[in-house]
Design an enzyme around this catalytic site. Structure first.
Site, mmCIF file in Angstrom:
data_model
loop_
_atom_site.group_PDB
_atom_site.id
_atom_site.type_symbol
_atom_site.label_atom_id
_atom_site.label_comp_id
_atom_site.label_asym_id
_atom_site.label_seq_id
_atom_site.Cartn_x
_atom_site.Cartn_y
_atom_site.Cartn_z
ATOM 1 N N SER A 94 0.791 -1.226 0.000
ATOM 2 C CA SER A 94 0.000 0.000 0.000
ATOM 3 C C SER A 94 0.825 1.279 0.000
ATOM 4 C CB SER A 94 -0.940 0.004 1.194
ATOM 5 O OG SER A 94 -0.192 0.087 2.395
ATOM 6 N N HIS A 122 -5.312 -4.187 -2.061
ATOM 7 C CA HIS A 122 -5.091 -3.100 -3.029
ATOM 8 C C HIS A 122 -5.020 -3.605 -4.469
ATOM 9 C CE1 HIS A 122 -4.427 0.194 -0.142
ATOM 10 N NE2 HIS A 122 -3.966 -0.769 0.638
ATOM 11 N N LYS A 131 -12.222 -0.820 -0.794
ATOM 12 C CA LYS A 131 -11.435 -0.061 -1.766
ATOM 13 C C LYS A 131 -12.087 -0.150 -3.140
ATOM 14 C CE LYS A 131 -7.292 -0.323 1.027
ATOM 15 N NZ LYS A 131 -7.915 -0.796 2.247
#
Lengths: 84, 408
Positions: free
Chosen positions: B186, B214, B245
């Site tokens: 990240s 991610h 996300k």
């Protein structure tokens, strides 16, 4: 490789001296976090160098318990002896 | 008597230091969210380049409609855990959907991504087992290690050989070995060498968990993440991820083909002792996942947008992470400069993340941006030109066009 604690200590102090600004005095009694000015990531990185040097793995919970350089030396010696 | 909070003096002082540079970077206020890429923050209209909203689905009409319908028909919350209060039909439906998306036979949904890591890792690894985690692992992985009882060994970031060395040191000891790595990391946006790690896992005998927080919706032809992109899905025993996300809501999941997986539902405390996801969240996640599954252009767009920002910043001379992914981190010379630069960016209408030690690898000070499929090329080019102009005020970039190198 030797398992004598004083030899291990000398090697660890050498490694530490290389990591810190030149001329920094290091001794076994120094507290790793407070006296050496290493942040938590810096300590972890330094421990990895020691692991590589002695071909040992220092478990995470043990790293958290280490206060002084001498504690680190004892931990390395115990791991070399296969105590853990 | 000493204050209970005295032990946090260092972190408090550090934060006070950042506040003297302008805004509080830990507490920026958004007065309005106008779209996945625009907001009003601290009185300034800003372009959002630091929200991990990779697919830009937070305002997707289908997600919102599904969410509103679930809210009206099922209420605002489940008011308890699934083990105690029971499972709603859509909890199970989402689990079937995420399992099918990954082509795995089992899935478990958690209330946050943090809890998915906390629960899965701490429960899988028992007292006689060994957890081998990447040194740059997310806090949720480190916290899982603390919660669990297994011995924890860190291997050098993205270093499969180092992992192999550490596995070999365990030769002759009983207990399972469980390796934990992430898809995209990240902070710098670098990816794990999963092919090499999978080969080590096969050779030396270990289970492999990959956190695709991610990389879900970002990497791979179908958007399944790095495991798909690296073609190692068969070697990965557990994929963990988040709905917060790319899928624009909140929640976490774990999928696996291992038989017996379902016993975790009555063994995993961060699953058992927390309220389950509310119906409105489940509904929007299902709609977002359907959208991702149906529209492969979304993943392609976030990747090409990431490359556009990355290439633009490299061309402008900034020092950035080692790979062109939708996380683009710009290296700053020190925390104070990073803080001042970050404030200037907000002033000029660009919001991204300030990341400073000790939360960063190699004690780097970073301006961390994340790109969305919803960004237009014009927005990205505007961000590059604003960053470049402010860079000139600070004399950054000062030197060569280089990338932040990986640790040896």
């Amino acid at each position: 490789m030797t398992n004598k604690v004083e030899d291990i200590e000398r090697e660890i102090l050498d490694l530490l001296a290389k990591q810190l600004p030149e001329g920094t005095q290091v001794s076994a009694e120094m507290r790793i976090a407070r006296d050496l000015g290493l942040d938590s990531v810096g300590i972890m990185d330094f421990v990895m160098d020691i692991e590589d040097r002695f071909d040992i793995s220092i478990p995470l919970d043990l790293i958290a318990e280490l206060e002084t350089v001498a504690d680190l030396c004892t931990a390395a010696r115990d791991l070399l002896k296969g105590a853990r | 008597m000493m204050s209970l909070f005295a032990k946090f003096d260092d972190v408090r002082m550090a934060l006070e230091g950042f506040k003297t540079l302008g805004r509080d970077p830990s507490n920026i206020r958004f007065e309005q969210i106008l779209s996945p890429t625009e907001a009003v923050a601290d009185g300034h209209s800003v372009l959002l380049f630091g929200t991990n909203n990779y697919l830009g689905l937070t305002f997707d009409p289908a997600c919102i409609e599904a969410s509103v319908a679930a809210l009206r028909s099922l209420g605002t919350g489940t008011t308890g855990s699934r083990v105690a209060n029971g499972t709603y039909a859509d909890h199970a439906a989402l689990e079937r959907q995420i399992a099918a998306f990954y082509g795995k036979s089992n899935a478990m949904v958690f209330t946050t991504g943090y809890q998915a890591n906390l629960g899965l890792i701490s429960t899988l690894a028992g007292r006689d087992d060994y957890l081998l985690i990447d040194a740059d692992s997310h806090a949720s992985i480190y916290d899982a290690c603390k919660l669990g009882t297994a011995e924890v060994i860190r291997f050098r970031h993205n270093d499969a050989e180092d992992l192999a060395r550490r596995l070999r040191r365990l030769d002759g000891r009983p207990g399972n070995r469980i390796v934990v790595t992430e898809g995209i990391y990240s902070m710098l946006g670098d990816t794990a060498p999963l092919r090499e790690i999978a080969a080590v896992k096969r050779e030396l005998g270990a289970f492999l968990i990959v956190d695709e927080a991610h990389s879900l919706g970002v990497l791979g032809e179908r958007g399944r993440g790095l495991c798909e992109a690296a073609d190692v899905e068969a070697d990965v025993d557990f994929v963990v991820g988040t709905f917060s996300k790319s899928l624009g809501a909140i929640g976490g999941f774990a999928v696996s083909d291992l038989p017996g997986f379902d016993v975790l539902r009555v063994a995993c405390r961060p699953y058992m002792f927390t309220a389950s996801l509310p119906p409105a969240v489940i509904a929007s996640v299902m709609a977002a996942l359907s959208r991702l599954d149906a529209d492969r252009s979304l993943s392609a767009r976030v990747r090409s947008n990431g490359r556009r920002l990355y290439d633009g910043l490299v061309k402008a001379g900034f020092e950035v992470g080692p790979e062109a992914n939708p996380i683009v981190a710009i290296k700053m010379p020190d925390p104070a400069t990073a803080g001042l630069f970050w404030n200037r960016l907000v002033d000029e209408g660009i919001y991204l993340n300030l990341a400073v030690p000790p939360t960063t690898p190699m004690s780097l000070s970073l301006l961390r941006s994340s790109v969305s499929a919803a960004h237009t090329e014009a927005q990205i080019d505007h961000a590059i030109s604003v960053i470049t102009a402010i860079g000139r005020e600070f004399g950054i970039p000062g030197g060569n066009k280089t990338r932040v190198s990986e640790p040896a």
